[in-house]
Design a protein around this motif. Structure first.
Motif: not given
Length: 249
Positions: A57, A74, A81, A85
């Motif tokens: 992430n 990503i 992002i 997330r």
């Protein structure tokens, strides 16, 4: 949301270095995760497990390679992002609860602040989740009044309240007293049975064998072996894996 033939997460040749390239944390790591997978990442300390998880992430940004989530790259700097997330719940070794907020406020802060739902909706969802982990009576307590196992269960509920597509766990039981480990693992087992996609960095070999449908073994920043739990534990292929299992089983 299903990704119509694509993997939910696709990691391609990810490399991560620290200290101006002098420390190689990850080297050409590639794997995929499909919806409903429970992937356990195991290996010796310092092998890059947590760094790899944090790259998923972009809490750590890879130096090279790509990561796709829901079909979107990503690792592309143009991608927002934060939007992605929200679909990835993350539970750390340490609970990171706000000490000045009640359990309920800790859980509902993010969905309310991000405008994902009303306060009433968030609190209703939080109570359902608290019931699920056996902590409904703690909704108005402050974290200082909770045990370590209770705090970690609250941290899991906080992540679930965002209704993520995947849950990332970074050694969620390693900071707990031994008698509290089981209560956290039980919650994680329930999530797996309900079909939650999970990636778990763990030292709990019993959990990895029982709940995971894939094991990834890392050493020295590289993925050395990947297999089903039965094949991995009963018929390890790499000598490094055999040496590791001989010490931990």
């Amino acid at each position: 949301m299903e990704t119509s033939g694509k993997h939910l997460i696709e990691v391609n040749q990810v490399t991560k270095q620290f200290n101006a390239g002098t420390v190689r944390a990850l080297h050409n790591c590639s794997f995929t995760i499909d919806k409903g997978d429970v992937v356990a990442i195991i290996g010796p300390s310092g092998s890059g497990k947590s760094t790899l998880l944090r790259c998923l992430n972009l809490l750590e940004t890879p130096n090279s390679g790509t990561i796709l989530f829901d079909g979107v790259e990503i690792t592309d700097p143009k991608v927002d992002i934060d939007l992605h997330r929200r679909k990835m719940g993350m539970v750390f070794q340490h609970f990171n609860l706000f000490p000045h907020m009640t359990v309920m406020k800790n859980i509902t802060l993010a969905p309310i602040r991000l405008g994902l739902c009303s306060r009433e909706e968030a609190e209703k969802r939080a109570m359902v989740l608290l019931e699920r982990v056996g902590l409904a009576e703690k909704a108005n307590e402050f974290p200082v009044r909770l045990s370590g196992g209770q705090k970690q269960r609250i941290a899991i509920v906080r992540a679930l309240c965002m209704e993520p597509e995947v849950m990332l766990f970074d050694e969620p039981t390693s900071a707990l007293d031994p008698e509290m480990v089981g209560e956290v693992l039980d919650v994680m087992k329930d999530l797996a049975r309900e079909g939650m996609t999970m990636v778990v960095v763990t030292h709990e070999m019993g959990f990895a064998r029982e709940v995971g449908n894939r094991i990834i073994f890392m050493a020295d920043g590289a993925i050395l072996e990947e297999n089903s739990p039965q094949e991995f534990f009963d018929h390890p292929k790499e000598q490094r894996t055999i040496d590791f299992l001989s010490k931990v089983l």
